[in-house]
Design an enzyme around this catalytic site. Structure first.
Site, PDB file in Angstrom:
ATOM      1  N   ARG A  30     -26.318   0.660  16.346  1.00  0.00           N
ATOM      2  CA  ARG A  30     -27.603   0.031  16.638  1.00  0.00           C
ATOM      3  C   ARG A  30     -27.350  -1.464  16.768  1.00  0.00           C
ATOM      4  O   ARG A  30     -27.152  -2.142  15.766  1.00  0.00           O
ATOM      5  CB  ARG A  30     -28.565   0.337  15.479  1.00  0.00           C
ATOM      6  CG  ARG A  30     -30.021   0.087  15.766  1.00  0.00           C
ATOM      7  CD  ARG A  30     -30.817   0.082  14.479  1.00  0.00           C
ATOM      8  NE  ARG A  30     -30.555  -1.145  13.742  1.00  0.00           N
ATOM      9  CZ  ARG A  30     -30.549  -1.245  12.413  1.00  0.00           C
ATOM     10  NH1 ARG A  30     -30.781  -0.212  11.657  1.00  0.00           N
ATOM     11  NH2 ARG A  30     -30.287  -2.406  11.840  1.00  0.00           N
ATOM     12  N   HIS A  69     -33.497  -2.627  13.142  1.00  0.00           N
ATOM     13  CA  HIS A  69     -34.049  -1.264  13.004  1.00  0.00           C
ATOM     14  C   HIS A  69     -35.343  -1.149  13.805  1.00  0.00           C
ATOM     15  O   HIS A  69     -35.519  -0.255  14.611  1.00  0.00           O
ATOM     16  CB  HIS A  69     -34.293  -0.955  11.528  1.00  0.00           C
ATOM     17  CG  HIS A  69     -35.069   0.302  11.315  1.00  0.00           C
ATOM     18  ND1 HIS A  69     -34.541   1.548  11.560  1.00  0.00           N
ATOM     19  CD2 HIS A  69     -36.358   0.505  10.914  1.00  0.00           C
ATOM     20  CE1 HIS A  69     -35.475   2.469  11.309  1.00  0.00           C
ATOM     21  NE2 HIS A  69     -36.572   1.856  10.923  1.00  0.00           N
ATOM     22  N   TYR A  81     -28.317  -7.742   5.927  1.00  0.00           N
ATOM     23  CA  TYR A  81     -27.471  -6.681   5.352  1.00  0.00           C
ATOM     24  C   TYR A  81     -26.220  -6.354   6.174  1.00  0.00           C
ATOM     25  O   TYR A  81     -25.490  -5.439   5.820  1.00  0.00           O
ATOM     26  CB  TYR A  81     -28.291  -5.414   5.110  1.00  0.00           C
ATOM     27  CG  TYR A  81     -29.028  -4.869   6.327  1.00  0.00           C
ATOM     28  CD1 TYR A  81     -28.367  -4.072   7.264  1.00  0.00           C
ATOM     29  CD2 TYR A  81     -30.362  -5.178   6.556  1.00  0.00           C
ATOM     30  CE1 TYR A  81     -29.028  -3.584   8.374  1.00  0.00           C
ATOM     31  CE2 TYR A  81     -31.032  -4.699   7.664  1.00  0.00           C
ATOM     32  CZ  TYR A  81     -30.367  -3.899   8.571  1.00  0.00           C
ATOM     33  OH  TYR A  81     -31.019  -3.439   9.679  1.00  0.00           O
TER      34      TYR A  81
HETATM   35  C1  LIG Z   1     -39.865  11.054   5.413  1.00  0.00           C
HETATM   36  C2  LIG Z   1     -39.698   9.583   5.656  1.00  0.00           C
HETATM   37  N1  LIG Z   1     -39.129   8.802   4.725  1.00  0.00           N
HETATM   38  C3  LIG Z   1     -38.954   7.484   4.939  1.00  0.00           C
HETATM   39  C4  LIG Z   1     -39.377   6.922   6.120  1.00  0.00           C
HETATM   40  C5  LIG Z   1     -39.164   5.439   6.373  1.00  0.00           C
HETATM   41  N2  LIG Z   1     -38.099   5.260   7.368  1.00  0.00           N
HETATM   42  C6  LIG Z   1     -38.381   4.962   8.649  1.00  0.00           C
HETATM   43  S1  LIG Z   1     -37.023   4.841   9.600  1.00  0.00           S
HETATM   44  C7  LIG Z   1     -36.003   5.166   8.287  1.00  0.00           C
HETATM   45  C8  LIG Z   1     -34.501   5.192   8.452  1.00  0.00           C
HETATM   46  C9  LIG Z   1     -34.038   6.262   9.403  1.00  0.00           C
HETATM   47  O1  LIG Z   1     -32.666   6.109   9.649  1.00  0.00           O
HETATM   48  P1  LIG Z   1     -31.897   7.055  10.636  1.00  0.00           P
HETATM   49  O2  LIG Z   1     -32.237   8.483  10.364  1.00  0.00           O
HETATM   50  O3  LIG Z   1     -30.458   6.686  10.571  1.00  0.00           O
HETATM   51  O4  LIG Z   1     -32.500   6.711  12.084  1.00  0.00           O
HETATM   52  P2  LIG Z   1     -32.435   5.325  12.908  1.00  0.00           P
HETATM   53  O5  LIG Z   1     -33.712   4.588  12.609  1.00  0.00           O
HETATM   54  O6  LIG Z   1     -31.232   4.592  12.482  1.00  0.00           O
HETATM   55  O7  LIG Z   1     -32.410   5.714  14.348  1.00  0.00           O
HETATM   56  C10 LIG Z   1     -36.752   5.368   7.132  1.00  0.00           C
HETATM   57  C11 LIG Z   1     -36.168   5.651   5.803  1.00  0.00           C
HETATM   58  C12 LIG Z   1     -39.998   7.751   7.073  1.00  0.00           C
HETATM   59  N3  LIG Z   1     -40.422   7.290   8.253  1.00  0.00           N
HETATM   60  N4  LIG Z   1     -40.134   9.086   6.829  1.00  0.00           N
END
Ligand SMILES: Cc1ncc(C[n+]2csc(CCOP(=O)(O)OP(=O)(O)O)c2C)c(N)n1
Ligand SMILES: [Mg+2]
Length: 391
Positions: A285, A289, A298
């Protein structure tokens, strides 16, 4: 934009210039295009599968056009958020090849279940790229018809769509739609962080034991917001599949050709009734985020710079240039198209009408409900009490 089905035509194919029949560098990574833009003819995966692509020059140029357009539209959306025109934006910067490669590998009848970052896959499905901007502007719920485009609504709840995809894929089998070239396959997108969710692990179990026609496509972009990969796993993510009883493979997610080859193969296995595959698209990425995040808190700049050297668009451009598949006129024309499409996107976002607040009750149930009708009436009355209300 590469229309239709790249790799499907039989005319004018271009042989890979280099005939290297090995995996370069990391033996766990399928790669057909090096960061310097050198083509690798074919790669044999751990189970003996040979991965290769067989594109015409026009199809190669089409993939490049997709990558550039998707990046430009994404950058425009980020700019619109910065100017207060969107509430939030989740950029795909750096993940273009993973999304275009897998998105173009889908056949028309295949169904995709995205997260909130799959703007590149959405584009490949033929959906107007304005659609997710309405969602992030808060003026609609997405706007596209999942059945028409075979692309489900964005899912913010991490990992939930893998369960939806598993249920859908089991339904495909029950409907007798697998088997043969016309069979339907399903793909579920999710991130590295999502692999720690119960939902994702449960969907692995169900998809495996029911032999669902499903490709689990994990974009390992190295972070789940601020949490790095080493907080999710002690083994490469693709190896998790073995414990659930189906194949897993890691592909260079910054290589559009390898991503296409690996995804197409896994989808074809699924449509022929051979069950699920986990693909780990190893990528990065490049941006934050979301626009609410500051990644300098970080991660260090040298890490980002190291990945910049593996940029998915730069390597495709180098390949097209070195092999004289495209010239400077073509590259300029693609840039100009991207510029025009970004302007068009911006103008249409600014012209989006604000919805009447009361319409928030409209799409909760297909046929409404008495309780909701009551709430709508109460809200309307409350809203009307404001001076200057349109109601
Ligand atoms: C069930 C749930 N827990 C926490 C969140 C908050 N949250 C949003 S994005 C994220 C991280 C996701 O990381 P990843 O699966 O690696 O996907 P990326 O955003 O890197 O594409 C979190 C914890 C959420 N949206 N849903
Ligand atoms: Mg991630």
């Amino acid at each position: 934009m590469a229309k239709g089905d790249p790799g499907a035509s039989t005319r004018g194919r271009r042989a890979a210039p280099r005939s290297k029949k090995a995996v370069t560098g990391d033996p766990e990574l399928v790669q057909l295009l090096t960061p310097a833009g050198a083509r690798i003819d074919s790669v044999t995966g751990p189970d003996g599968t040979e991965y290769r692509v067989d594109f015409t020059d026009e199809e190669y140029r089409g993939l490049y056009r997709d990558l550039v357009l998707v990046r430009k539209l994404d950058a425009e959306a980020t700019a619109l958020q910065r100017q207060g025109e969107l509430g939030l934006w989740a950029s795909l910067l750096g993940q273009e090849a993973a999304q275009v490669g897998s998105g173009r590998a889908l056949r028309a009848q295949d169904m995709a279940f995205p997260t909130y970052r799959e703007h590149g896959v959405l584009y490949c499905r033929g959906i107007d790229p304005i659609m997710p901007l309405g969602l992030f502007r808060g003026v609609d719920q997405g706007g596209w018809d999942p059945n028409e485009f075979k692309f489900n609504m964005y899912t913010i709840v991490i990992g939930a769509q893998t369960l939806h995809a598993t249920g859908y894929a089991m339904g495909v089998t029950m409907d007798g739609k697998t088997g043969g070239e016309d069979g339907e396959a399903v793909i579920a997108y999710f991130g590295d962080g999502a692999t720690s969710q119960g939902d994702v692990n449960e969907s692995f179990v169900w998809a495996s034991v029911f032999n669902a026609p499903l490709v689990f496509f994990c974009q390992n972009n190295q972070y789940a917001i601020s949490e790095p990969l080493e907080r999710q796993t002690r083994v490469p993510l693709y190896r998790r599949a073995a414990g659930f009883g189906f194949p897993g493979i890691r592909v260079d997610g910054n290589d559009v050709l390898a991503t296409y080859a690996v995804t197409r193969h896994a989808l074809d296995n699924a449509r022929h009734g051979q069950g699920p595959t986990l693909i780990e698209a190893y990528t990065y990425r490049m941006g934050a985020h979301t626009t609410s995040d500051d990644p300098t808190r970080y991660r260090i700049a040298s890490e980002v710079e190291a990945w910049q050297a593996k940029d998915p668009i730069a390597r495709m451009k180098a390949f097209l240039d070195q092999e004289k598949i495209a010239d400077s006129g073509f590259f300029a024309e693609v840039d100009e198209q991207a510029r025009q499409e970004a302007i068009d996107l911006r103008e249409r976002v600014l012209a989006m009408p604000n919805p009447e607040p009361v319409t928030m009750f409209d799409n909760v149930y297909p046929n409404g409900s008495p309780l909701l009708d009551e709430q709508r009436a109460q809200f309307s009355k409350y809203f009307d009490s404001f001076e200057g209300s349109a109601h």
